[in-house]
Design an enzyme around this catalytic site. Structure first.
Site, short mmCIF file in Angstrom:
data_model
loop_
_atom_site.label_atom_id
_atom_site.label_comp_id
_atom_site.label_asym_id
_atom_site.label_seq_id
_atom_site.Cartn_x
_atom_site.Cartn_y
_atom_site.Cartn_z
N ASN B 643 0.87 -1.18 0.00
CA ASN B 643 0.00 0.00 0.00
C ASN B 643 0.91 1.22 0.00
OD1 ASN B 643 -1.47 2.28 0.85
ND2 ASN B 643 -2.95 1.03 1.98
N LYS B 645 0.46 4.26 0.19
CA LYS B 645 0.13 5.35 1.11
C LYS B 645 0.65 5.05 2.52
CE LYS B 645 -3.71 8.48 1.73
NZ LYS B 645 -5.08 8.72 1.27
N THR B 646 0.33 3.88 3.03
CA THR B 646 0.82 3.55 4.37
C THR B 646 2.33 3.30 4.32
OG1 THR B 646 0.17 1.24 4.04
CG2 THR B 646 -1.36 2.66 5.23
N GLU B 717 11.51 -0.02 9.14
CA GLU B 717 12.71 0.56 9.71
C GLU B 717 13.66 1.14 8.67
OE1 GLU B 717 13.47 -2.23 13.52
OE2 GLU B 717 12.89 -3.27 11.71
#
Lengths: 328, 763
Positions: B643, B645-646, B717
């Site tokens: 995704n 966006k995330t 991360e």
């Protein structure tokens, strides 16, 4: 937090009676600092007198060309006032550089002046601190003292006063109006409100027990350019490492009058009459500003972690003076 | 962002790769998402407040709770004198890596003080305020002992641990570094320091513990429920089945919520003692001592190269502070074993015992501090030989993993750097430091590479479709703000050919199938693969029912391809809505489980990492040395992006961590007393909005077939890795000041700046 009693005062008489009843009462206004200190039991008032409802929330013309700012005027209200923004930009800039929007909405004019230092050791009850516990020692000396004072400190205390607003009020030569516990009014020049630590760092201001700030009076707007410059570790929501509030009035290509105050360097806003006197009548130049900065910091004393503040203050003074003494 | 073709056989539209809004967004912004301290329980909740030690090492000589006990509303005061019996804490190094997560963490069980602010008493009262007020009335007398707090002052006691975090070898050695270094015409030999740092998630650590008979339900803020369950079972000495962990929403973790902390243990102990639900939250100040930190490190980076920039040797030596009572060795130099080619190489991790609480996993353990140092050293080398830092890195691009001697799965570091250079306008960079000036501002550009190992952890998921076609996905995975709810719904919807709105993803309950949780950037791969496999299994069950039920339009259908697409089943020219089919063939619904194994052959046979390149422009005030970021770009190669966006939020969050690490984040440990001084958010500076300019993220289109069934790699991360180094390199480019002690605050740059020049310089 220790249990305490609470009273909401509706007028000054009410408020003064509330503190007169005991010896361990405190006024509370915005509470942005006091409540934190109470949670940590650094402040342990037995009684709180809430003065937020006192009719001290107006900014009025003094009739002599100045402004009287009620002690309950919020920092955000003051910063937005058109008279402040036009005649006292240095104050509006200082206010907006302080804290966050939410805190400024809550913090009052009187409370801002009386906020306490953010020295880490003052906030930690496991550590010695002459301000919190007179005679216990100063853990900041020989400790982490990057934020601490370079001017006017003593071997008992090297804390700084954290206000931005007070620094601008200092350069504007404001007067603090108070009402004593017996109803007597008095006026204190802003420069006399806060004390240097000496051997009694726990006594921070000239106010007596129960004496309440009712207003801050600004004299008529000064001629000249104004600027508040705050140097800090991040772009917002950080206390000043060094700040400079300056008002410089030019007469042609010479300095008619220059005033500046330093923040983040002492237990009070710091003025340097010597430096200001030196600047008067001079033509602006890097050398002149350098000498003025040297004069202002002549008695500066670093404590290790804050040594950098001395050159930083000098450089910031020079930058600010250069900015406000430009023609045009 | 471009997508590769998804690996699914359904041929239908895939939701994977779509920039969907978070499915839990509305519940969060409307306050309906329940966080740890907001949970309610049947019965009157009591509130606990923890009193912490005022010394860092020694013993409790006397503790007087008499005044506190008399306070109306106080229900119970627990100290080492009356705390329930718990297992001993055990050795500083656990027998296995896994034991770290599951070991008993007893509280208030002895009179020994091991670190400043370690709990010495718990006050439980009818209200939080009563508990806190009463805690102030407890007097503690300590027998204080001299502790060790200063890393640099105790370097002589450094030792080599058995292993680093995550079980890596402490040392690695290839060729003869010292000889290569000695013989090299070009070398960098630099010492960097990185400070103590704290996670500071928005949501403090908090727990509500509720007992029912011999079983306890723990509502808390956890990244990995299985760890919490095991840790609490060990501490309470009850079977794991008697512990239920509930953590549906987590207000940030960053590694600080992987294991139990005092709030959880003490809430459970007190609730059992009082036979009443007990709620405890750590205050922000208490989190600095009691919820993990990143330890301070001194890093030596030595590089040798020929004049053409080809590395002949790489050595990275790390010395880190560690807790005396529980070891934690961050794998700070491990990333370098895979990053650049060089025939002679050496990495070493050493520890110095200090009297603090244990360091823990903090976003990008290893790479965050390690790349801060190493990627600056690469910049130093580039400057020394007068080579563009991107070109230097390209010249040292390895063909295979240089220490494991196995192929990379997918690796596009070079493409990340080249694409980033093109988009950022890198060609405008002036190689000579201090040569770009705008008024009283110096401007500089910097870059750094990013690498982060890719993992997968054993996970299971359950998916259920009811008789009306509504799908529920359950697993004990957590969403720590990363977007897990959303991507799992996308994965399930893609597999089942349903709209995302038809999928109800339920997370954060240890009654659900066990997963690897959120940590190590492996959540999406692990939980996502399990959900995908569960859905594939469910489809087989649906197909079987469709073939076997007499009432089914597909009754008796054999060998035909059956597609799940557009909320329907298609086969043999026929299309039936899935909801209608379920009503006909399985009105009571169907269940399926799916699982994924821990890293297997694909991880043994391929060196798997995600990659990136960071680009930064900084402005430094010539008078005050204040540094502000002007713009920042990160180009990311991390497999298929589930995704965008995330994923973008993950990367920019990491970049902002890089800003913090480079410019301001530092927990100051008083070397005389052993406590963190700046233990609140006013004094521990993290970047605020005004410090963060527009950040840009580009994802390179790729999928890694060796990573997992989804082709994705970890991104939680990666954004941190190297980001801070790019900023420090930009500061060097702007000013010529090479600051090796992080964070790069203005006091460190100031001496390198010229004194105030003439007025005419003013803008």
């Amino acid at each position: 937090m220790k249990p305490f009693t609470y009273q909401r005062a509706l007028d000054a008489g009410d408020a003064l009676a509330g503190v007169a009843a005991g010896r361990n009462a405190k006024f509370i206004s915005g509470g942005t600092n006091l409540l934190d200190l109470m949670k940590l039991e650094i402040e342990q008032p037995a009684h709180l007198v809430d003065i937020n409802r006192l009719p001290l929330d107006r900014i009025e013309d003094t009739g002599q060309g100045g402004l009287r700012i009620g002690a309950q005027v919020r920092n955000s209200t003051l910063a937005a006032d058109p008279r402040i923004r036009s005649g006292y930009q240095v104050l509006a800039q200082a206010l907006l550089s302080g804290a966050s929007g939410q805190i400024r909405n809550k913090a009052s004019t009187g409370g801002n002046l009386l906020q306490r230092t953010r020295c880490y050791y003052f906030y930690d009850r496991n550590m010695p601190c002459n301000k919190r516990e007179p005679g216990s020692g100063c853990a900041a000396l020989g400790g982490f003292n990057r934020m601490h004072a370079i001017l006017g400190s003593s071997n008992a205390c090297i804390a700084v006063h954290p206000s931005d607003m007070a620094v601008a009020m200092s350069v504007l030569d404001a007067t603090v109006e108070t009402t004593d516990i017996d109803g007597t009014a008095r006026q204190i020049h802003i420069g006399d409100l806060h004390r240097l630590p000496g051997s009694t760092p726990h006594i921070e201001t000239d106010l007596r027990y129960g004496e309440m700030i009712t207003a801050v009076v600004l004299p008529p707007a000064k001629q000249g350019r104004q600027l508040y410059r705050k140097v800090r570790d991040r772009a917002s929501y950080a206390f000043a490492l060094v700040s400079v509030a300056a008002v410089v009035d030019m007469a042609g290509d010479t300095i008619a009058a220059a005033r500046f105050a330093l923040g983040g360097v002492a237990a009070k806003p710091w003025r340097s009459p010597e430096a200001e006197a030196f600047l008067q009548g001079k033509k602006p130049s890097a050398q002149v500003f350098e000498k003025a900065a040297d004069a202002a910091l002549a008695n500066a004393l670093g404590r290790g972690g804050n040594d950098f503040k001395i050159p930083l203050a000098k450089r910031t003074i020079q930058q600010v003076l250069a900015a406000v003494s430009q023609r045009g | 962002m471009t997508n590769s073709t998804p690996a699914f056989a359904d041929g239908g539209k895939t939701h994977i790769g779509q920039p969907m809004d978070r499915v839990d967004g509305a519940s969060k912004v409307t306050g309906r998402a329940i966080y740890a301290y907001e949970h309610q329980a049947e019965g009157h909740i009591a509130y606990g407040y923890i009193l912490g030690a005022g010394i860092a090492r020694g013993r409790i000589a006397a503790i007087d709770t008499a005044y506190a006990e008399k306070v109306p509303g106080v229900l119970h005061i627990m100290t080492h004198k009356n705390a329930p019996t718990q297992p001993a804490f055990g050795p500083a190094v656990t027998p296995t890596v896994r034991d770290v997560f599951t070991r008993a963490r007893p509280m208030l069980s002895t009179d020994e003080i091991r670190y400043f602010d370690e709990p010495v008493a718990l006050v439980v009262a009818e209200t939080f305020e009563t508990a806190r007020g009463a805690a102030g009335l407890i007097s503690v007398e300590y027998a204080s002992e001299q502790g060790a707090y200063d890393l640099r002052g105790h370097l002589a006691s450094a030792y080599a641990p058995q292993r680093t975090n995550a079980g890596f070898e402490t040392d690695s050695l290839v060729g003869d570094f010292e000889a290569a270094f000695a013989a090299s015409p070009v070398k960098v030999d630099a010492i960097y320091t990185t400070p103590y740092a704290h996670h500071n998630p928005m949501e403090p650590h908090a727990t509500l513990a509720v007992w029912s008979g011999d079983a306890v339900t723990i509502y808390t803020s956890a990244q990995t429920l299985a760890n919490f369950r095991a840790g609490m079972a060990s501490t309470l000495q009850i079977p794991a089945e008697k512990v239920r962990i509930v953590s549906p929403f987590v207000g940030g973790g960053f590694g600080s919520k992987l294991i139990v902390h005092p709030d959880t243990v003490l809430a459970a102990l007190a609730a059992r003692e009082l036979q009443r639900p007990v709620k405890i939250a750590l205050t922000r100040q208490q989190m600095f001592a009691n919820a993990g930190h990143r330890a301070k490190m001194i890093q030596s980076v030595r590089l040798s190269a020929d004049r053409e920039g080809r590395l002949t040797g790489i050595a990275h030596d790390v010395c880190s502070a560690t807790s005396r009572f529980e070891e934690f060795c961050e794998q700070t130099a491990v990333f370098g074993r895979s990053l650049y080619a060089a025939p002679n190489r050496m990495t070493r991790h050493r520890l110095v015992k200090v009297d603090t609480n244990r360091g823990e996993w903090m976003r990008s353990p290893g790479e965050a501090p390690g790349m801060l140092a190493f990627e600056c050293a690469m910049d130093e080398l580039a400057a020394q030989i007068g080579m563009d830092p991107i070109e230097l890195r390209i010249r040292n691009e390895p063909a295979i993993d240089p220490e494991r001697n196995i192929p990379f799965s997918t690796r596009n570091l070079v493409e990340c750097m080249q694409e980033g250079a093109r988009r950022f306008g890198w060609e405008k960079r002036q190689a000579r430091p201090g040569s770009v000036r705008e008024g009283r501002t110096l401007v500089g550009l910097g870059m750094a590479a990013a690498i982060r190992p890719n993992y997968i952890g054993a996970s299971e998921a359950r998916v259920r479709i009811d008789g009306r076609g509504k799908v529920t996905v359950q697993l004990d995975m957590t969403d720590i703000g990363t977007g897990t709810y959303t991507i799992l719904a996308q994965i399930a919807a893609s597999s089942l050919g349903l709209p995302v709105a038809a999928i109800d993803v339920q997370l954060g309950d240890s009654n659900f199938p066990r997963t690897a949780g959120s940590g190590g950037s492996w959540g999406a791969a692990s939980a996502g693969s399990a959900v995908h496999n569960a859905c594939e299994s469910l489809k087989q069950k649906i197909v079987a029912s469709a073939r076997e039920a007499v009432a089914s339009p597909f009754y008796g259908l054999s060998n035909n391809r059956i597609d799940f697409v557009n909320a329907a089943i298609r086969a043999g020219g026929r299309s039936v809505r899935l909801a209608d089919l379920m009503a006909l063939v399985a009105p009571h619904g169907l269940d399926a489980q799916g699982a994924v194994e821990a890293a297997g052959d694909n991880y043994r046979n391929y060196s798997q990492h995600s990659y990136g390149a960071h680009f930064v422009e900084v402005a430094v005030d010539m008078d005050t040395a204040e540094t502000r970021i002007r713009r920042m770009l990160s180009v990311i190669g991390a497999g298929r992006i589930l995704n965008p966006k995330t994923a973008r939020s993950q990367i920019i969050g990491g970049m902002i961590w890089g800003i913090g690490a480079a410019l301001m984040e530092e927990s100051v440990l008083d070397a005389r007393h052993g406590h963190f001084l700046n233990h609140d958010l006013a004094e521990y500076h993290v970047p605020v909005s005004a410090d963060v300019p527009d950040l840009n993220v580009i994802f390179l289109g790729e999928a890694d077939p060796n990573a997992n069934v989804l082709g994705s790699k970890g991104i939680g991360e990666l954004g941190v890795c190297g980001a801070g180094a790019a900023i420090a390199n930009a500061i060097f480019n702007a000013t010529g000041a090479r600051i090796r002690a992080f964070p790069v605050t203005l006091d460190k740059i100031l001496p390198a700046l010229p004194v105030h020049a003439s007025l005419a310089d003013g803008s």
